[in-house]
Scaffold this motif. Structure first.
Motif, PDB file in Angstrom:
ATOM      1  N   GLY A 195       0.819  -1.209   0.000  1.00  0.00           N
ATOM      2  CA  GLY A 195       0.000   0.000   0.000  1.00  0.00           C
ATOM      3  C   GLY A 195       0.852   1.258   0.000  1.00  0.00           C
ATOM      4  O   GLY A 195       0.524   2.248  -0.670  1.00  0.00           O
ATOM      5  N   VAL A 196       1.947   1.224   0.731  1.00  0.00           N
ATOM      6  CA  VAL A 196       2.886   2.360   0.748  1.00  0.00           C
ATOM      7  C   VAL A 196       3.499   2.538  -0.637  1.00  0.00           C
ATOM      8  O   VAL A 196       3.584   3.658  -1.163  1.00  0.00           O
ATOM      9  CB  VAL A 196       3.975   2.165   1.828  1.00  0.00           C
ATOM     10  CG1 VAL A 196       5.067   3.214   1.705  1.00  0.00           C
ATOM     11  CG2 VAL A 196       3.361   2.182   3.221  1.00  0.00           C
ATOM     12  N   ARG A 197       3.907   1.442  -1.256  1.00  0.00           N
ATOM     13  CA  ARG A 197       4.476   1.506  -2.612  1.00  0.00           C
ATOM     14  C   ARG A 197       3.446   2.068  -3.611  1.00  0.00           C
ATOM     15  O   ARG A 197       3.770   2.898  -4.449  1.00  0.00           O
ATOM     16  CB  ARG A 197       4.925   0.122  -3.069  1.00  0.00           C
ATOM     17  CG  ARG A 197       6.199  -0.353  -2.434  1.00  0.00           C
ATOM     18  CD  ARG A 197       6.548  -1.768  -2.946  1.00  0.00           C
ATOM     19  NE  ARG A 197       7.789  -2.240  -2.409  1.00  0.00           N
ATOM     20  CZ  ARG A 197       8.989  -1.952  -2.888  1.00  0.00           C
ATOM     21  NH1 ARG A 197       9.093  -1.181  -3.938  1.00  0.00           N
ATOM     22  NH2 ARG A 197      10.073  -2.435  -2.324  1.00  0.00           N
ATOM     23  N   ASP A 198       2.193   1.582  -3.520  1.00  0.00           N
ATOM     24  CA  ASP A 198       1.138   2.067  -4.420  1.00  0.00           C
ATOM     25  C   ASP A 198       0.902   3.562  -4.244  1.00  0.00           C
ATOM     26  O   ASP A 198       0.774   4.301  -5.227  1.00  0.00           O
ATOM     27  CB  ASP A 198      -0.173   1.304  -4.194  1.00  0.00           C
ATOM     28  CG  ASP A 198      -0.100  -0.134  -4.665  1.00  0.00           C
ATOM     29  OD1 ASP A 198       0.821  -0.471  -5.452  1.00  0.00           O
ATOM     30  OD2 ASP A 198      -0.969  -0.936  -4.241  1.00  0.00           O
TER      31      ASP A 198
ATOM     32  N   ALA B  11       2.989   5.774  -3.164  1.00  0.00           N
ATOM     33  CA  ALA B  11       4.158   6.489  -3.696  1.00  0.00           C
ATOM     34  C   ALA B  11       4.082   6.573  -5.222  1.00  0.00           C
ATOM     35  O   ALA B  11       4.326   7.640  -5.807  1.00  0.00           O
ATOM     36  CB  ALA B  11       5.442   5.797  -3.258  1.00  0.00           C
ATOM     37  N   ARG B  12       3.733   5.471  -5.856  1.00  0.00           N
ATOM     38  CA  ARG B  12       3.634   5.474  -7.324  1.00  0.00           C
ATOM     39  C   ARG B  12       2.544   6.435  -7.804  1.00  0.00           C
ATOM     40  O   ARG B  12       2.721   7.149  -8.785  1.00  0.00           O
ATOM     41  CB  ARG B  12       3.373   4.060  -7.837  1.00  0.00           C
ATOM     42  CG  ARG B  12       4.634   3.211  -7.903  1.00  0.00           C
ATOM     43  CD  ARG B  12       4.417   1.912  -8.691  1.00  0.00           C
ATOM     44  NE  ARG B  12       3.795   0.860  -7.907  1.00  0.00           N
ATOM     45  CZ  ARG B  12       4.458   0.048  -7.078  1.00  0.00           C
ATOM     46  NH1 ARG B  12       5.738   0.179  -6.916  1.00  0.00           N
ATOM     47  NH2 ARG B  12       3.812  -0.884  -6.425  1.00  0.00           N
ATOM     48  N   LYS B  13       1.404   6.461  -7.091  1.00  0.00           N
ATOM     49  CA  LYS B  13       0.312   7.375  -7.459  1.00  0.00           C
ATOM     50  C   LYS B  13       0.734   8.833  -7.330  1.00  0.00           C
ATOM     51  O   LYS B  13       0.193   9.702  -8.004  1.00  0.00           O
ATOM     52  CB  LYS B  13      -0.928   7.102  -6.614  1.00  0.00           C
ATOM     53  CG  LYS B  13      -1.634   5.830  -7.013  1.00  0.00           C
ATOM     54  CD  LYS B  13      -2.822   5.532  -6.118  1.00  0.00           C
ATOM     55  CE  LYS B  13      -3.423   4.187  -6.496  1.00  0.00           C
ATOM     56  NZ  LYS B  13      -4.404   3.729  -5.525  1.00  0.00           N
ATOM     57  N   ALA B  14       1.696   9.086  -6.456  1.00  0.00           N
ATOM     58  CA  ALA B  14       2.213  10.449  -6.274  1.00  0.00           C
ATOM     59  C   ALA B  14       3.355  10.748  -7.250  1.00  0.00           C
ATOM     60  O   ALA B  14       3.982  11.807  -7.170  1.00  0.00           O
ATOM     61  CB  ALA B  14       2.691  10.647  -4.843  1.00  0.00           C
ATOM     62  N   GLY B  15       3.622   9.824  -8.186  1.00  0.00           N
ATOM     63  CA  GLY B  15       4.667  10.031  -9.180  1.00  0.00           C
ATOM     64  C   GLY B  15       6.062   9.728  -8.670  1.00  0.00           C
ATOM     65  O   GLY B  15       7.054  10.192  -9.222  1.00  0.00           O
ATOM     66  N   PHE B  16       6.152   8.923  -7.615  1.00  0.00           N
ATOM     67  CA  PHE B  16       7.424   8.595  -6.992  1.00  0.00           C
ATOM     68  C   PHE B  16       7.733   7.130  -7.237  1.00  0.00           C
ATOM     69  O   PHE B  16       6.840   6.288  -7.195  1.00  0.00           O
ATOM     70  CB  PHE B  16       7.329   8.871  -5.480  1.00  0.00           C
ATOM     71  CG  PHE B  16       8.622   8.728  -4.739  1.00  0.00           C
ATOM     72  CD1 PHE B  16       9.567   9.741  -4.768  1.00  0.00           C
ATOM     73  CD2 PHE B  16       8.889   7.589  -4.001  1.00  0.00           C
ATOM     74  CE1 PHE B  16      10.760   9.620  -4.068  1.00  0.00           C
ATOM     75  CE2 PHE B  16      10.078   7.449  -3.303  1.00  0.00           C
ATOM     76  CZ  PHE B  16      11.013   8.472  -3.343  1.00  0.00           C
ATOM     77  N   ALA B  17       8.994   6.803  -7.508  1.00  0.00           N
ATOM     78  CA  ALA B  17       9.401   5.415  -7.746  1.00  0.00           C
ATOM     79  C   ALA B  17       9.983   4.838  -6.450  1.00  0.00           C
ATOM     80  O   ALA B  17      11.153   5.062  -6.148  1.00  0.00           O
ATOM     81  CB  ALA B  17      10.436   5.342  -8.866  1.00  0.00           C
ATOM     82  N   PRO B  18       9.175   4.119  -5.671  1.00  0.00           N
ATOM     83  CA  PRO B  18       9.669   3.591  -4.394  1.00  0.00           C
ATOM     84  C   PRO B  18      10.663   2.452  -4.604  1.00  0.00           C
ATOM     85  O   PRO B  18      10.458   1.581  -5.443  1.00  0.00           O
ATOM     86  CB  PRO B  18       8.399   3.076  -3.709  1.00  0.00           C
ATOM     87  CG  PRO B  18       7.502   2.719  -4.845  1.00  0.00           C
ATOM     88  CD  PRO B  18       7.804   3.709  -5.939  1.00  0.00           C
TER      89      PRO B  18
END
Length: 153
Positions: A124-127, A129-136
């Protein structure tokens, strides 16, 4: 099907760490073995200085913390150790043969640190981050509070 961890202890942990390191193409040197053994001997997260002191005492010669930091970084990259970010300390990963994101439960009273794996939470944290345009790359979740022993005492 649920993933089952094979938890290693003692000599089994050292052998699993060596196999994991060698599988990644790295050598398992005497210094790396000494640092891993020292790290695994601590009951709580250990700093590079704690580990350097322990290895220095065992070997009867000074081991620099800078050398220990480099090896610890290699261990983290190879999944042999986990870094407790808020404490700038490390714990040996007792199941280095499988990769999971890390959740640490840190007791503010006694310092006990428990490492648990919960890929649904870190997923969920990774998702997010990705939705915010960040590559976790490496989510680390740390929860501070009181462990069961301190809570009941």
């Amino acid at each position: 099907m649920a993933h089952v961890h094979h938890i290693h202890r003692g000599e089994s942990l050292a052998l699993a760490a060596q196999a994991t390191m060698e599988k990644s193409g790295e050598q398992w040197t005497q210094m790396r073995a000494a640092i891993f053994e020292a790290l695994a001997s601590f009951d709580q997260p250990a700093s590079a200085y704690d580990i350097a002191d322990k290895v220095s005492q065992i070997q009867g010669r000074r081991v620099a913390a800078n050398s220990v930091y480099r090896i610890l970084d290699l261990f983290v990259g190879a999944n042999l150790a986990r870094r407790v970010e808020s404490a700038n300390a490390y714990v040996a990963n007792d199941h280095p043969d499988c990769l999971h994101d890390c959740i640490f439960l840190i007791c503010d009273s006694c310092g006990q640190t428990t490492h648990i794996d919960n890929d649904s939470l870190s997923g969920g944290v990774r998702d997010a981050a990705r939705k915010a345009g960040f590559a976790p790359e490496r989510p680390v979740i740390e929860v501070r509070g009181r462990c069961g022993e301190c809570e009941t005492s």
